[in-house]
Design an enzyme around this catalytic site. Structure first.
Site, PDB file in Angstrom:
ATOM      1  N   SER A 146       0.650  -1.381   0.306  1.00  0.00           N
ATOM      2  CA  SER A 146      -0.149   0.061   0.369  1.00  0.00           C
ATOM      3  C   SER A 146       0.340   1.398  -0.812  1.00  0.00           C
ATOM      4  O   SER A 146       1.920   1.490   0.651  1.00  0.00           O
ATOM      5  CB  SER A 146      -0.972   0.356   1.197  1.00  0.00           C
ATOM      6  OG  SER A 146      -1.451   1.616   1.631  1.00  0.00           O
ATOM      7  N   TYR A 159      -1.847  -0.354  10.525  1.00  0.00           N
ATOM      8  CA  TYR A 159      -1.949  -0.834   8.413  1.00  0.00           C
ATOM      9  C   TYR A 159      -1.139  -0.428   8.033  1.00  0.00           C
ATOM     10  O   TYR A 159      -0.063  -0.745   7.200  1.00  0.00           O
ATOM     11  CB  TYR A 159      -2.749  -0.168   8.709  1.00  0.00           C
ATOM     12  CG  TYR A 159      -3.787  -0.151   6.583  1.00  0.00           C
ATOM     13  CD1 TYR A 159      -3.643  -1.741   6.795  1.00  0.00           C
ATOM     14  CD2 TYR A 159      -3.137   0.317   5.584  1.00  0.00           C
ATOM     15  CE1 TYR A 159      -4.405  -1.959   5.216  1.00  0.00           C
ATOM     16  CE2 TYR A 159      -3.183  -0.130   4.453  1.00  0.00           C
ATOM     17  CZ  TYR A 159      -3.780  -1.011   4.441  1.00  0.00           C
ATOM     18  OH  TYR A 159      -4.083  -1.748   2.587  1.00  0.00           O
TER      19      TYR A 159
END
Length: 260
Positions: A146, A159
């Site tokens: 990501s 995350y």
């Protein structure tokens, strides 16, 4: 790339029942691959199976929680029983919600769970897939990271940390698996709209403002197909001189300075 490039090749996609994973599953199956979707969400998995088989594509679904070692072992045993080898491992499964609350209120059990799925999972899958990958002519692992590995919003500790770790794991695996002939790369998606790639109970119609679009130099939000096209290339022998790399696919968002 011809649609038959992946003919008779076996591709395992974790988290393949929805979102980016489902988009990649469709793309690889359309290119001729035998696609194995695995996902913890069995409802989504069965819906994905029905959706893709309805298009005449070769897909199977095997439920698995990639953070549980014994389940990953069983998953790869089933892949071996059915296909004998594995050409491509796509480590896509992850807990997608990046927000875990303020640091002083952080629930460490939530933090640990995110890292278990997003980081430990890819390592486990790579470990148990390796014997099958070694049987392939041009084996490849692709990790879906990501852009949050490189930039953050507030309160996204778990995350961001997991995706940053996955970036490091990518180059570590790449240099560690040279003797096994396995190339390992990553894609770091930016804002990818998955509303139409969710299971039926969670589908929604995307509503993007002009400001949403203008944040991206290409003028739009991303789609699962954007990631799938790059994955098809990076996992093929056309990318045979590429390993240990991470490709950001974000419409240029992370290189644009935004003051509003």
């Amino acid at each position: 790339m011809p649609n038959t490039y992946y003919q008779d090749k076996t591709v395992l996609i974790t988290g393949g029942a929805q979102g980016i994973g489902l988009g990649m599953a469709q793309a690889f199956a359309e290119a001729g691959a035998n696609v194995v979707i695995t996902d913890k969400d069995e409802e989504a998995g069965q819906e994905a199976l029905k959706r893709l088989k309805g298009q005449g594509l070769e897909v199977v679904f095997i439920p698995c929680d990639v953070s549980v070692e014994s389940e990953v072992q069983v998953l790869l045993q089933q892949v071996e029983e059915k296909y004998k080898k594995l050409d491509v491992l796509l480590n896509n499964a992850g807990i997608a919600d990046p927000f875990v609350g303020a640091l002083q209120e952080l629930d460490m059990a939530v933090f640990d769970k995110v890292l278990a799925v997003n980081l430990r999972g890819p390592l486990l899958c790579s470990k148990y897939a390796l014997p099958l990958l070694q049987k392939a002519e041009h084996p490849a692992i692709l990790n879906i990271s990501s852009t949050r590995a490189f930039m953050s919003e507030p309160d996204t500790f778990a995350y961001s940390a997991s995706k940053g770790g996955l970036e490091a794991l990518t180059h570590s695996l790449a240099v560690s698996l040279t003797k096994e002939r396995v190339r390992v790369n990553a894609i770091a998606p930016g804002w990818i709209e998955v509303g139409e790639w969710k299971k039926e109970s969670e589908k929604y119609t995307p509503q993007h403002t002009e400001q949403d679009k203008e944040q991206h130099p290409v003028g739009r939000v991303g789609l699962p197909q954007d990631i799938a096209e790059a994955a098809l290339f990076l996992c093929s022998d056309k990318a045979g001189f590429i390993t240990g790399q991470s490709l950001s696919i974000d419409g240029g968002m992370t290189v644009k300075m935004i003051y509003h």
